[in-house]
Design a protein around this motif. Sequence first.
Motif, PDB file in Angstrom:
ATOM      1  N   GLY A 120      -9.383  -2.260  -2.576  1.00  0.00           N
ATOM      2  CA  GLY A 120     -10.196  -1.598  -1.557  1.00  0.00           C
ATOM      3  C   GLY A 120     -10.704  -2.582  -0.520  1.00  0.00           C
ATOM      4  N   MET A 156      -2.435   1.067  -9.623  1.00  0.00           N
ATOM      5  CA  MET A 156      -3.781   1.643  -9.550  1.00  0.00           C
ATOM      6  C   MET A 156      -3.974   2.703 -10.625  1.00  0.00           C
ATOM      7  SD  MET A 156      -5.707   0.061  -7.605  1.00  0.00           S
ATOM      8  CE  MET A 156      -4.880  -1.461  -7.965  1.00  0.00           C
ATOM      9  N   GLY A 157      -2.880   3.382 -10.974  1.00  0.00           N
ATOM     10  CA  GLY A 157      -2.980   4.333 -12.080  1.00  0.00           C
ATOM     11  C   GLY A 157      -3.360   3.630 -13.368  1.00  0.00           C
ATOM     12  N   LEU A 158      -2.717   2.493 -13.611  1.00  0.00           N
ATOM     13  CA  LEU A 158      -3.061   1.715 -14.805  1.00  0.00           C
ATOM     14  C   LEU A 158      -4.494   1.230 -14.728  1.00  0.00           C
ATOM     15  CD1 LEU A 158       0.125  -0.442 -15.421  1.00  0.00           C
ATOM     16  CD2 LEU A 158      -0.774   1.376 -16.863  1.00  0.00           C
ATOM     17  N   ARG A 206      -9.197  -2.671  -8.632  1.00  0.00           N
ATOM     18  CA  ARG A 206      -9.567  -1.620  -7.691  1.00  0.00           C
ATOM     19  C   ARG A 206     -10.436  -2.148  -6.575  1.00  0.00           C
ATOM     20  NH1 ARG A 206      -9.900   3.945  -8.890  1.00  0.00           N
ATOM     21  NH2 ARG A 206     -12.132   4.013  -8.481  1.00  0.00           N
ATOM     22  N   ARG A 262       0.798  -1.209   0.000  1.00  0.00           N
ATOM     23  CA  ARG A 262       0.000   0.000   0.000  1.00  0.00           C
ATOM     24  C   ARG A 262       0.837   1.268   0.000  1.00  0.00           C
ATOM     25  NH1 ARG A 262      -2.594   2.524   4.754  1.00  0.00           N
ATOM     26  NH2 ARG A 262      -1.804   0.707   5.884  1.00  0.00           N
ATOM     27  N   VAL A 315      -7.024   2.670 -13.266  1.00  0.00           N
ATOM     28  CA  VAL A 315      -7.955   3.746 -13.620  1.00  0.00           C
ATOM     29  C   VAL A 315      -7.954   3.957 -15.125  1.00  0.00           C
ATOM     30  CG1 VAL A 315      -8.534   6.177 -13.300  1.00  0.00           C
ATOM     31  CG2 VAL A 315      -7.693   4.846 -11.377  1.00  0.00           C
ATOM     32  N   ALA A 316      -6.757   3.823 -15.733  1.00  0.00           N
ATOM     33  CA  ALA A 316      -6.700   3.947 -17.190  1.00  0.00           C
ATOM     34  C   ALA A 316      -7.596   2.907 -17.836  1.00  0.00           C
ATOM     35  CB  ALA A 316      -5.262   3.796 -17.684  1.00  0.00           C
ATOM     36  N   LEU A 319      -7.847  -3.888   1.730  1.00  0.00           N
ATOM     37  CA  LEU A 319      -7.425  -2.919   2.747  1.00  0.00           C
ATOM     38  C   LEU A 319      -8.421  -2.879   3.896  1.00  0.00           C
ATOM     39  CD1 LEU A 319      -5.997  -0.053   0.552  1.00  0.00           C
ATOM     40  CD2 LEU A 319      -4.773  -1.640   2.014  1.00  0.00           C
ATOM     41  N   GLU A 320      -9.725  -2.953   3.519  1.00  0.00           N
ATOM     42  CA  GLU A 320     -10.741  -2.920   4.564  1.00  0.00           C
ATOM     43  C   GLU A 320     -10.620  -4.129   5.481  1.00  0.00           C
ATOM     44  OE1 GLU A 320     -14.456  -1.466   2.682  1.00  0.00           O
ATOM     45  OE2 GLU A 320     -15.347  -2.548   4.378  1.00  0.00           O
ATOM     46  N   TRP A 332       0.848   2.854  -6.565  1.00  0.00           N
ATOM     47  CA  TRP A 332       0.346   3.992  -7.342  1.00  0.00           C
ATOM     48  C   TRP A 332       0.349   3.680  -8.824  1.00  0.00           C
ATOM     49  CZ3 TRP A 332      -2.327   7.980  -5.870  1.00  0.00           C
ATOM     50  CH2 TRP A 332      -2.277   8.363  -4.512  1.00  0.00           C
ATOM     51  N   ILE A 385     -10.311   1.680 -16.828  1.00  0.00           N
ATOM     52  CA  ILE A 385     -11.727   2.001 -16.830  1.00  0.00           C
ATOM     53  C   ILE A 385     -12.003   3.384 -17.401  1.00  0.00           C
ATOM     54  CG2 ILE A 385     -12.408   0.455 -14.973  1.00  0.00           C
ATOM     55  CD1 ILE A 385     -12.181   2.652 -13.028  1.00  0.00           C
TER      56      ILE A 385
END
Lengths: 284, 308, 550
Positions: free
Chosen positions: B195, B132-134, B191, B123, B136-137, B198-199, B129, B139
């Motif tokens: 999430g 997760m950046g990829l 993603r 994390r 977001v790309a 982590l929860e 980063w 979607i």
Amino acid sequence: MSLRHGLWQDAWRRLRRNRAALASGVLLIAILCAALLLPLLSPYSYYAPDWDHLIEPPAFRGWHFLGTDALGRDLLVRTLWGCRISLLVGIAASLVTVTIGVLWGTIAGYVGGRVDALMMRSVDVLYSVPFIPFVIVLTVLFGRDLLLIFIAIGAVSWLDIARIVRGQTLALRNREFIEAARVAGVGTPAMILRHLVPNLIGIVIIYATLTIPTVILFEAFLSFLGLGVQSPMTSLGSLVAEGAGRMQSYPHLLLVPAVFLAAIVYAFNYLGDGLRDALDPRDR
Amino acid sequence: MRRYLLRRLLGAIPTLLVIATLAFAMLHAVPGGPFDAARPMEPEIRKAILAKYHLDEPVWQQYLHYLGDLARGNLGPSFQYRGTSVNELIAQGLPVDLAVGGTALLLALLAGTSIGLYAALHRNSRRDWLLMGLAVAGISIPLFVIAPVLVLVFALKLHWLPPGDWVAGSLAHLVLPAVALALPYTAYIARLTRGSALEVLGSAYIRTARAKGLPLRVVMLRHALRPTLLPVVSFLGPAIAGVITGSIVIETVFALPGIGRYFTLGALNRDYTLVMGITILYGALIIACNLLVDLAYALLDPRVRHEP
Amino acid sequence: MKRRATAALGAALLLAACGSGAPDAGGQPARAAGIRVGTALASEQVLARTLDAAPSSLDPAMVTETSAQHVLDDLFEGLANLSPEGHTVPGVARSWETSTDGLTWVFHLRHDARWSNGAPLTAADFVYAWRRTVDPLTAAPYAQAVAPVLNAYEIATGKRPVSDLGAEALDAHTLRVRLSEPTPYLPFLMTNAWMYPLYRPVIEQYGDAWARPGRMVSNGAYTLQEHVIGNRLTMERNPQYWDAANVRLRRVIYYVLTDRNAQSQRYLAGQVQFVETIPTTDLPWLRRELGEQVVVRPYLGTFYIGVNDRLPPFRGNPQLRLALTMAIDRDKIAAHVLQGAGYPAWTLVPPLDGYQPQIPDWARLPDAQRHQLARQLYREAGYSAERPLRTELTIISGDPVTTLTYEAICAMWRTVLGAEVGLHPEEFKVLLQNNRLHRNILFHSAWIGDYPDPYTFMQLFKTGFDLNYGGYSRPEYDALLAQAALQTRNAERYRIYQQAERFLNADGAYIPVYYYAVRHLVKPYLKGFAPNIVDRNPSRHMYLLEHAGE
């Protein structure tokens, strides 16, 4: 009241520390300003063809900074107009979605019993209806008005948020301040609007922010099918859809709007994530 | 358990009925008919065609007629592909979507959960980063941009794979469409997994396990994995139904004979029976997948119990 | 001695190297895009070509779209057939003659014509097929296309029994066709799908679902091997075809690629050798890349704007219509929007053999003068800068080039006249319905001719005709059409049609924009193809030459 005030300040502080979310917010504001102001400053219109300058690649100097499209129209101006329309559609549809979803969810969650069962059963059934033919039917039925596109999109996206809001409402229903209000004789509509909804603002903001990029992308998908915003008005979606077909021959027609689209969607996603972390903090 | 299943399946019938009715009403509310074309048609000829397909009867009568056929498993004749029935069109297209969609979801599940777990375990590191950046790309960029880019690079420039079409049993024809379709799902699942992980990792009983001195990875795999995957399982339900009924983008870009494009083509050509047939199929799949998801929940999360 | 031999050898090699771009059978050097073409036939005679849309059916009686006609051109053969240049040549019928009044034709069929299952093909097969098409019970959508045949129209509209159709088999190889009016273009009509013969036993056995691989019995150069509906068709050479010896391609594969970009992409990748349509917007780039492989030629179709004759502002206002049509710079549209894939049109009927469009005088004026004239007419019509025309042009949605064309036209109207015409895109079926209800004031129209004769276009403005969406009605026009129908010679008919077109143009019944063009990509080693105005390119004539370097 002061407790809530303190929560908001905490949230804002957390948000500020999230660099990605902050950068996204700044970027969105920058794009919004550019989209509103630049077309006024540019000598080019977004609809008037210019026969002498057809499909020029980006020059980065001179007037056609990012090139022109198939009718000689300045690509930067068209892309910024596209940003305007896409943002408008995104925000408006998101508002429609959130409004319907929140009302549906709070009524179902608060009133409970048979009404709740019926309302949530309807949501289940609507989940099972594929939205593509439904949206096509809506866009065909209501013509290709801009207004109706985002109503159509909004009408198919409210199911998720309705469920979530209902869950939250169920949790809130048994809290003391709701009990107190009930004892005080507050009626159901006032209860929902004045007591429940304000406590759901956090969730609502998060989901509204995260819905906007989904809506913008959905409008792009509709443009791919030929059903989105129609010429000469343009959206990022329709620009990208037009450009995607010319990838091999004139790549700048795709790249310019695609970069803007990706930037906006990225920004909303990071902003939404940041808001979620700020307003609904868990150890992330 | 058996009664639970029975109750769910019986409950599905009124749902399907409602879906069929909604779809029927919607389609018939739209102006234009299946046989309107830019060719002249004398009124008597139009009448003859409509009569042949019972389209001249009052709407409620057509509805009952359709329900009667539906009860016998007959989804009716297609209006845009004359001489072919909806059952045949679905039978022709379903295997394609099953192959492409099934492969895509499998890839997405494996890759997405792995990426999400990896990112959660590391994390806030640079790797997190980047990944997760990829994601977001994945979607953010529309599929109708990603898919043609893949075709351009791998098929047209490098000539490694065919640019499209479907040849049953050919792995080469499966790769590009499945990978293209998998990308947005991978991103979303990554993603979601991150999430959720982590929860879960922050919850009380996991912290207890860590406090006992177990290494993070063991904790992850032995204790946290199942609850982490719950939202992913939830997501998979409708995803499976969506992928089986085909992605119109993938089918258009790769020229696949699936049933996804029937939604759009059917709606635009007013092929009522075809659209309704697939809508009902989709509804049935959603119901079935939701049932499977609930059963999977019971397996994964021992806190969930079903009434006997 | 050695040095001279070396020199001679060197010279010989040099000459050989120069000649390696060997001229092909057509006599042109084939250097395009680095492909080297030999003169011998390729060993693999398999052609892959594209279709713009999926055929709705392979039953010849049920088709209306051009894609289906292309496929059926390979599977079936009518009384007549088409040469690569689009001229009618004998098909199943080896000869025919007509009576002096043009109302009776007698076709003499080949004795060696067979069905793909070996059964002999007889005149009765034609009679059966045509009766089936006009029979209201069959519900054929374009039954009225059989109209020139006597009583066909009355049978299709249910007023006469099927047995009244004016086609009789005088014997197994003689077919007599009686017509309701002289139709000089009848041989061409016989090449169209709805006039093909059909094999009765298969249809009686399978009903509507007979047109599938394994069941279909056809009489063309190819038989259907595989049909993935909406996606792909594969056909193999038919050994029973009477001319099978001259059919060189042994297999033809049709790929349905509704995405036009996909068609040119596959061509560039070498997967297909013939592309049906390339996107207009890609023409400049493709011309640079592929040179002569890009084939753009006139097509029998007209793109025009329909005008509603029954509603204001155009009702009874010919000056307004003329102002609008004069204000359009057609050359700019053809050059810039269509990239040369479209020809400026000032009349309804595209150029045909023996029929040339009459270009109005105002079209020859320099732009400034023409605009001036348009503005004058605009003022006469009652409009001005203070009181501009405000109306709507309804177009189909989803087609970028059509939208661009209309955007350009509206921009021209705004610049030249100050008229504000809004674009209203409508989904295709909705547009059709609104047109049928005469609701649209200005609307998109396009017509592709069914046969190379002006009448296929002229009928569009006949009073009461189904596609006369503008509601145009002029008795003199109808009378001229009726008069032309009685003529047996084309020269006479064409003269009358020219007269009729003058009415249309004077009344401003429509606003012509451009004539269509076909846009094909053809590999330099694919021969037997010739562009023609009806854009019919049967695979029967085609063959592949040896080639390398793709």
